[in-house]
Write a protein that holds these residues in place. Structure first.
Motif, short mmCIF file in Angstrom:
data_model
loop_
_atom_site.label_atom_id
_atom_site.label_comp_id
_atom_site.label_asym_id
_atom_site.label_seq_id
_atom_site.Cartn_x
_atom_site.Cartn_y
_atom_site.Cartn_z
N HIS A 29 -5.84 1.75 -3.45
CA HIS A 29 -4.47 2.10 -3.77
C HIS A 29 -3.45 1.08 -3.29
N ALA A 30 -3.90 -0.10 -2.91
CA ALA A 30 -2.96 -1.18 -2.62
C ALA A 30 -2.35 -1.64 -3.94
N ILE A 31 -1.03 -1.57 -4.06
CA ILE A 31 -0.41 -1.87 -5.34
C ILE A 31 -0.17 -3.37 -5.49
N THR A 32 -0.21 -3.82 -6.73
CA THR A 32 -0.02 -5.23 -7.04
C THR A 32 1.26 -5.47 -7.83
N TRP A 59 -5.04 -2.63 -6.86
CA TRP A 59 -6.25 -3.42 -6.62
C TRP A 59 -7.42 -2.83 -7.39
N ALA A 60 -7.59 -1.51 -7.34
CA ALA A 60 -8.72 -0.88 -8.02
C ALA A 60 -8.67 -1.12 -9.52
N ALA A 61 -7.49 -0.96 -10.10
CA ALA A 61 -7.36 -1.17 -11.54
C ALA A 61 -7.69 -2.61 -11.92
N ALA A 119 0.86 -1.18 0.00
CA ALA A 119 0.00 0.00 0.00
C ALA A 119 0.88 1.22 0.00
N THR A 120 0.93 1.94 -1.12
CA THR A 120 1.82 3.09 -1.22
C THR A 120 1.18 4.35 -0.70
#
Length: 453
Positions: free
Chosen positions: A359-362, A337-339, A59-60
């Motif tokens: 906005h948690a990045i994958t 996550w959203a994307a 999570a950035t």
């Protein structure tokens, strides 16, 4: 990711209850000595401090955490449309801009890194840098030797931890605010108003292609706050990617291939920090269970007829044409996550970005990333404009392409540094909840002498 053991530490200052940062020797608020209190607490503890958990994805842009952030006063309006930096009084000129820098060395290429990698993660100095460090030569030091003095008490010397050894006051860091301008490109980075340090970094460069035409490069990286040494990670990635692009583009490499190789080089640079942190190199599967240094990356390469972008994570690039009646565009897709939810058709974009997991990045650069998947794309705009390369500290306040275009000054292509300053001010004026970094790259790249600054 799994658990990562943390050393015992105080949860709050015993004097004023201010939550300390990891490794702090003195309280940020009252200057109390935390070392003795921590030692006493550790000696009397009935059991060790439980390890902190890290999530399954990075999570950035987490919600404000009292252990990571603190509130500063809201910014006042500064010169050239930029919000005045409340931390750097006296560091900027009367017009609100950094003092002019001297010319860069005359070499085949011109480069400035907003934060050069190093043992302490300090920012690199160079053209257009301006910070509120509050340090200087102190004639009262023993032997008259020059050294940093405290910006608060003007008496104490500054320890390696960045605090005054007399009053305990936290000092400004060189990396808190950095600006750079080369011919045909400019960038700026700022700590923001909530974070205790700047974990973003950038590099900008200009050179010539084999046919003599110009090429400019911008690399922007955002350290993952939940990881260890995020500031070192972003600095190492920005430096490595820039070096790789400057080594390949002037020798005729295709921009998209050069971009892919640059992201791989950046990932390797960040991976090496995990080895430095944890000792001898371990098996890759073991590294994935460590909270290793990590960051995102976005980069742009602009020539006289084509622009190329590359990225991993959720830092972004936008296209903003000079003719504002023409549509702007977002050039990157987030690894988030959203994307993923939107791409899978499970949620609308509005629903996905309203979720707390949005906005948690994958995808990220780091030893604990399962797979590196650099994204690259090339475009041939049919009109002049600018490429805006930025971290989420900016686009959180101008998320859509239309919002970003409204925030970019109309004369951005002619005045890229002023535009970068205005965009940083836009983020600070909106709240400055995160570090903010932006590079403004005019298209097409203007012919000029490589090496100018």
């Amino acid at each position: 990711m799994s658990q990562m053991p943390q050393p015992p530490q105080l949860s709050a200052c015993p004097t004023c209850d201010e939550p300390p940062q990891s490794g702090d020797r003195y309280c940020d608020r009252c200057g109390a000595d935390l070392s003795a209190a921590a030692a006493a607490a550790e000696a009397s503890a009935d059991r060790p401090v439980p390890p902190q958990l890290s999530g399954a994805v990075r999570a950035t842009r987490p919600e404000p955490d009292p252990e990571d952030d603190y509130e500063l006063a809201a910014p006042a309006t500064g010169g050239q449309g930029q919000a005045a930096d409340p931390r750097a009084a006296g560091a900027l000129g009367t017009d609100g801009t950094a003092p002019p820098a001297g010319p860069a060395p005359e070499t085949g290429a011109s480069t400035h890194t907003g934060a050069a990698p190093g043992a302490d993660g300090a920012a690199g100095t160079g053209a257009g840098s301006g910070t509120g460090t509050g340090t200087g030569a102190d004639p009262r030091l023993p032997g008259g030797e020059p050294g940093p003095r405290c910006a608060a008490c003007q008496e104490g010397t500054i320890g390696q931890d960045g605090f005054c050894e007399r009053c305990g006051h936290a000092q400004g860091r060189e990396r808190d605010h950095v600006e750079s301008e080369l011919e045909g490109i400019a960038a700026a980075t700022d700590r923001g108003l909530r974070h205790h340090r700047n974990e973003d970094a950038f590099s900008v460069s200009s050179a010539e292609l084999p046919d003599g035409s110009p090429v400019v490069v911008a690399v922007v990286c955002d350290g993952v706050s939940s990881a260890t040494r995020p500031d070192d990670a972003s600095a190492a990635a920005a430096h490595a990617a820039n070096e790789a692009l400057m080594a390949s583009l002037p020798h005729g490499a295709h921009p998209q291939q050069a971009m892919n190789e640059a992201i791989v080089a950046a990932a390797e640079a960040v991976n090496s920090l995990a080895v430095e942190t944890d000792g001898p190199a371990s098996h890759p599967e073991q590294q994935r269970h460590q909270n290793a240094p990590a960051c995102t990356i976005v980069s742009a390469v602009v020539t006289s007829d084509i622009l190329t972008v590359g990225w991993v994570g959720d830092s972004r690039a936008y296209w903003v044409p000079d003719d504002r009646t023409a549509p702007p565009a977002r050039l990157t897709e987030d690894d988030s996550w959203a994307a993923q939810m939107v791409a899978a058709g499970l949620m609308s974009e509005a629903e996905a970005y309203a979720d707390e997991r949005a906005h948690a990045i994958t995808g990220w650069l780091g030893a604990d990333a399962y797979e590196l998947e650099p994204h690259t794309a090339s475009y041939k705009p049919d009109r002049p404009g600018v490429v805006v390369v930025c971290t989420d500290g900016l686009w959180n306040y101008a998320e859509s392409a239309e919002e970003m275009a409204r925030a970019v000054p109309p004369d951005a292509r002619a005045r890229p540094l002023n535009s970068a300053q205005v965009l940083v001010g836009h983020a600070l004026g909106g709240g400055g909840h995160d570090n903010v970094t932006v590079a403004v790259v005019p298209f097409p790249a203007a012919p000029g002498r490589a090496g100018s600054a």
